[in-house]
Write a protein that holds these residues in place. Sequence first.
Motif, short mmCIF file in Angstrom:
data_model
loop_
_atom_site.label_atom_id
_atom_site.label_comp_id
_atom_site.label_asym_id
_atom_site.label_seq_id
_atom_site.Cartn_x
_atom_site.Cartn_y
_atom_site.Cartn_z
N HIS A 1 -8.67 -12.86 -1.83
CA HIS A 1 -8.94 -13.07 -0.41
C HIS A 1 -7.70 -13.63 0.29
O HIS A 1 -7.27 -13.12 1.33
CB HIS A 1 -10.13 -14.01 -0.25
N SER A 2 -7.13 -14.66 -0.30
CA SER A 2 -5.94 -15.27 0.28
C SER A 2 -4.76 -14.31 0.28
O SER A 2 -4.04 -14.18 1.29
CB SER A 2 -5.58 -16.53 -0.50
N SER A 3 -4.58 -13.61 -0.82
CA SER A 3 -3.43 -12.71 -0.95
C SER A 3 -3.52 -11.52 0.00
O SER A 3 -2.51 -11.07 0.54
CB SER A 3 -3.31 -12.22 -2.39
N ALA A 4 -4.73 -10.99 0.18
CA ALA A 4 -4.89 -9.85 1.09
C ALA A 4 -4.52 -10.23 2.51
O ALA A 4 -3.86 -9.47 3.22
CB ALA A 4 -6.33 -9.33 1.03
N HIS A 5 -4.93 -11.43 2.93
CA HIS A 5 -4.56 -11.89 4.27
C HIS A 5 -3.04 -11.99 4.40
O HIS A 5 -2.46 -11.54 5.39
CB HIS A 5 -5.20 -13.25 4.56
N THR A 6 -2.40 -12.57 3.41
CA THR A 6 -0.94 -12.71 3.44
C THR A 6 -0.28 -11.34 3.42
O THR A 6 0.68 -11.08 4.16
CB THR A 6 -0.47 -13.53 2.23
N PHE A 7 -0.77 -10.46 2.58
CA PHE A 7 -0.19 -9.14 2.40
C PHE A 7 -0.21 -8.34 3.71
O PHE A 7 0.81 -7.79 4.13
CB PHE A 7 -0.96 -8.40 1.31
N PHE A 8 -1.37 -8.31 4.37
CA PHE A 8 -1.48 -7.52 5.58
C PHE A 8 -0.84 -8.21 6.79
O PHE A 8 -0.31 -7.54 7.68
CB PHE A 8 -2.95 -7.19 5.87
N ALA A 9 -0.90 -9.53 6.83
CA ALA A 9 -0.30 -10.25 7.96
C ALA A 9 1.20 -10.06 8.01
O ALA A 9 1.80 -10.08 9.09
CB ALA A 9 -0.63 -11.74 7.87
N SER A 10 1.82 -9.89 6.85
CA SER A 10 3.28 -9.72 6.81
C SER A 10 3.69 -8.26 6.83
O SER A 10 4.87 -7.95 6.66
CB SER A 10 3.83 -10.39 5.54
N SER A 11 2.70 -7.36 7.02
CA SER A 11 2.97 -5.91 7.04
C SER A 11 3.71 -5.48 5.77
O SER A 11 4.64 -4.67 5.81
CB SER A 11 3.78 -5.53 8.28
N SER A 12 3.31 -6.07 4.65
CA SER A 12 3.97 -5.76 3.38
C SER A 12 3.69 -4.32 2.97
O SER A 12 2.70 -3.72 3.34
CB SER A 12 3.47 -6.70 2.29
N THR A 13 4.62 -3.77 2.19
CA THR A 13 4.41 -2.47 1.57
C THR A 13 4.63 -2.62 0.08
O THR A 13 5.15 -3.63 -0.39
CB THR A 13 5.39 -1.42 2.12
N GLY A 14 4.22 -1.63 -0.67
CA GLY A 14 4.37 -1.72 -2.11
C GLY A 14 3.20 -2.43 -2.74
O GLY A 14 2.08 -2.36 -2.26
N SER A 15 3.45 -3.13 -3.82
CA SER A 15 2.39 -3.74 -4.61
C SER A 15 2.01 -5.12 -4.08
O SER A 15 2.86 -5.88 -3.62
CB SER A 15 2.84 -3.87 -6.07
#
Length: 226
Positions: free
Chosen positions: A173-187
């Motif tokens: 849950h925490s990681s998904a928020h961080t991942f999408f908030a930073s517009s990350s790509t990849g893994s």
Amino acid sequence: MSDSAEFTGRAAKMRRTRIAITEHARKLTAAHGINGFTIEDVCEPVGISRRTFFNYFPSKEAAVVGTPPDLLESEAIRNFVAGGARTGRISATLLDDLVETAAEMMDEVFAIAGTITHVNAIVAREPSFMEKFVSESEEVHRRFTAMIEEREGLEPGDPRARLAIEVLGALLHSSAHTFFASSSTGSIGPVLRNALALSREVLTGTPQSVPPASPPVAPSSALPGT
């Protein structure tokens, strides 16, 4: 080409096709509702026949939900289950192995372009899909718990297996928020590993080193039909 290389290539092609089917099924459902398009409408941009569609999913609804039947039967899952000592005690690597396995599974989920946007739009248009998504999540939760019990040699219903899944859920849950908030790509793997290290620091008061990042997966734009 060796038999193993041919199988690997075929598996990768099937994965790309499966992802493309779900991606287009979600796009169409978000835009038109589940009854606003046909299976052929899904097949055309993917470049497959109606018959091929049914090799992947039994219905439009199943394609929208998108969890493939073999997701919990992958090599990563087999390696995870084999990594425990089956002693009835929690192995020291359980959380690390859970995070690595979950990262691979989530990379499969996030490979579908517009995942969060489309799911939100689908639920807004077709509220019944909320129950389908939740039921699918609960089934994955149940099966993962059983795999932890098997890996660690725990009795069915052991609270430690359930707690491990709940910890993983909080990390995801925490990681998904961080991942999408930073517009990350990849893994999502590096974000998950960092979350696990920070959680251990919170619990122990000791700074934790973060494992090196794994090579990123190909972005969804490399998939057919995107």
